[in-house]
Design a protein around this motif. Structure first.
Motif, PDB file in Angstrom:
ATOM      1  N   CYS A  34       6.738  -6.510   0.865  1.00 26.91           N
ATOM      2  CA  CYS A  34       5.508  -7.051   0.279  1.00 26.91           C
ATOM      3  C   CYS A  34       5.569  -8.583   0.332  1.00 26.91           C
ATOM      4  O   CYS A  34       5.967  -9.230  -0.643  1.00 26.91           O
ATOM      5  N   GLU A  36       3.539 -10.897  -0.063  1.00 23.57           N
ATOM      6  CA  GLU A  36       2.811 -11.690  -1.061  1.00 23.57           C
ATOM      7  C   GLU A  36       3.647 -11.982  -2.305  1.00 23.57           C
ATOM      8  O   GLU A  36       3.265 -12.785  -3.158  1.00 23.57           O
ATOM      9  N   LEU A  37       4.831 -11.346  -2.416  1.00 22.44           N
ATOM     10  CA  LEU A  37       5.725 -11.638  -3.540  1.00 22.44           C
ATOM     11  C   LEU A  37       6.435 -12.990  -3.344  1.00 22.44           C
ATOM     12  O   LEU A  37       6.823 -13.627  -4.328  1.00 22.44           O
ATOM     13  N   TYR A  40       6.230 -16.172  -5.581  1.00 18.90           N
ATOM     14  CA  TYR A  40       6.596 -16.037  -7.000  1.00 18.90           C
ATOM     15  C   TYR A  40       8.114 -16.024  -7.218  1.00 18.90           C
ATOM     16  O   TYR A  40       8.575 -16.050  -8.358  1.00 18.90           O
ATOM     17  N   GLU A  57       0.550 -12.780 -13.235  1.00 21.69           N
ATOM     18  CA  GLU A  57       0.337 -12.573 -11.790  1.00 21.69           C
ATOM     19  C   GLU A  57       1.659 -12.275 -11.083  1.00 21.69           C
ATOM     20  O   GLU A  57       1.720 -11.426 -10.187  1.00 21.69           O
ATOM     21  N   THR A  61       2.558  -8.747  -9.184  1.00 20.85           N
ATOM     22  CA  THR A  61       2.952  -8.748  -7.774  1.00 20.85           C
ATOM     23  C   THR A  61       4.329  -8.119  -7.591  1.00 20.85           C
ATOM     24  O   THR A  61       4.580  -7.423  -6.594  1.00 20.85           O
ATOM     25  N   LYS A  64       3.744  -4.475  -7.605  1.00 25.48           N
ATOM     26  CA  LYS A  64       3.158  -4.095  -6.311  1.00 25.48           C
ATOM     27  C   LYS A  64       4.262  -3.924  -5.264  1.00 25.48           C
ATOM     28  O   LYS A  64       4.278  -2.952  -4.495  1.00 25.48           O
ATOM     29  N   ASP A  77      -3.268  -2.149  -7.281  1.00 27.26           N
ATOM     30  CA  ASP A  77      -3.806  -3.322  -7.970  1.00 27.26           C
ATOM     31  C   ASP A  77      -4.409  -2.858  -9.284  1.00 27.26           C
ATOM     32  O   ASP A  77      -4.697  -1.663  -9.465  1.00 27.26           O
TER      33      ASP A  77
END
Length: 328
Positions: A34, A36-37, A40, A57, A61, A64, A77
């Motif tokens: 993933c 998009e992690l 963070y 957020e 994530t 997710k 989500d």
């Protein structure tokens, strides 16, 4: 320069042996699953890779990524300000529930976990995140009905199911039309469930919920916090109800009596140990034939769930022989 690197045990203490989250988070693997992690993840004060658990957020994530990496969930989500639960603890409850079912297998099949869609579970208060049905289905192949009083939660959970081909046909979401009912309006005539599961709202008021959030955030930050930020989110019906968890679980027990032969094991998480006294009293009043209190532990946090049944030994034997034989 970071302080001396903190020594960590290889596995998280207390989690169930089958829990996929016993080892520390491997952020390299999670980011590969993933991407998009990545924004963070950062080094904490000990030089370890981590996320800011103070950030809603970041927590969302991470969930997710965990669901994608460990359970093959392509899409997950939730709407803003809805509960984003800690995945390892949710998985633990389900693994202990599988053990509960295993203990009722015939002698010839002792130790074999009942698997497959014929094992049917009802998740009371499924929430927008749909996490219990996701993990229960991906780990054991169980089928689920998820109920909730909130249309936004049902719509969100439905979207998760629809966007994941592996979940379609395995999880059904039902809106509870009457906020006072728990099983009525959800369990249909002639329908049977092997398990009901529930993570009840455990605070008695918004003020108590806010105080609980502040305590949690202070523990995360190790300093005084005045303004609560719900890092794991949560709507009012997810976090609190009048009378708190004791009243909610006691009412669930009272209502479960009406569906005594519709379910093998009714269960609920019990967040506070002081709640148990009132819960045991409610179970005695309802006439439960067997009660089990199963202890769990996630790191420093001790938790438990209560399980009860109205089936006598002969009814239980018949249930197992007629409902579970095909998946064992």
């Amino acid at each position: 320069m970071h302080p001396r690197k903190k020594e960590h045990p290889k596995e998280k203490a207390g989690l169930h042996p089958r829990n996929k989250h016993r080892e520390r988070y491997n952020f390299k693997h999670l980011i590969a699953s993933c991407p998009e992690l990545r924004p963070y993840v950062r080094r904490n004060e000990f030089g370890d890779e981590s996320i800011d658990f103070f950030s809603p957020e970041a927590v969302k994530t991470l969930n997710k990524a965990l669901l994608k990496h460990f359970y093959g969930i392509r899409y997950w989500d939730i709407p803003n300000n809805y509960l984003s639960p800690p995945i390892p603890g949710r998985a633990d409850y389900l693994h202990y529930l599988a053990d509960l079912l295993t203990n009722h297998q015939p002698a010839a099949q002792t130790g074999k976990l009942p698997r497959g869609p014929h094992v049917k579970c009802l998740d009371i208060g499924v929430g927008a995140n749909c996490v219990y049905p996701i993990i229960g289905n991906r780990e054991y192949g169980w089928s689920f009905v998820g109920s909730d009083i909130d249309p936004v939660s049902i719509a969100s959970a439905n979207k998760i199911v629809e966007k994941n081909p592996t979940l379609k046909g395995q999880i059904e979401l039902r809106l509870q039309p009457n906020k006072k009912d728990i099983f009525r309006g959800i369990i249909r005539e002639g329908e049977h469930f092997d398990l009901t599961i529930c993570n009840p709202p455990f605070h008695a008021s918004p003020q108590e919920a806010q105080a609980g959030t502040l305590r949690k955030l202070r523990n995360l930050r190790q300093k005084h916090v005045k303004t609560p930020v719900l890092n794991f989110g949560g709507q009012h019906n997810e976090l609190w109800c009048a009378g708190g968890e004791e009243r909610f679980i006691s009412e669930m027990i009272r209502q479960s009596r009406e569906f005594a032969t519709s379910c093998f094991w009714f269960t609920s998480l019990v967040s506070k140990s002081e709640t148990l006294k009132g819960v045991y009293k409610a179970l005695e009043k309802a006439g439960a034939l067997e009660v089990q209190t199963i202890s769990m532990s996630q790191g420093n946090k001790a938790s438990r769930f209560i399980a009860w049944t109205f089936l006598n030994p002969k009814q239980r034997q018949t249930w197992v022989q007629t409902r579970w034989h095909e998946g064992v």
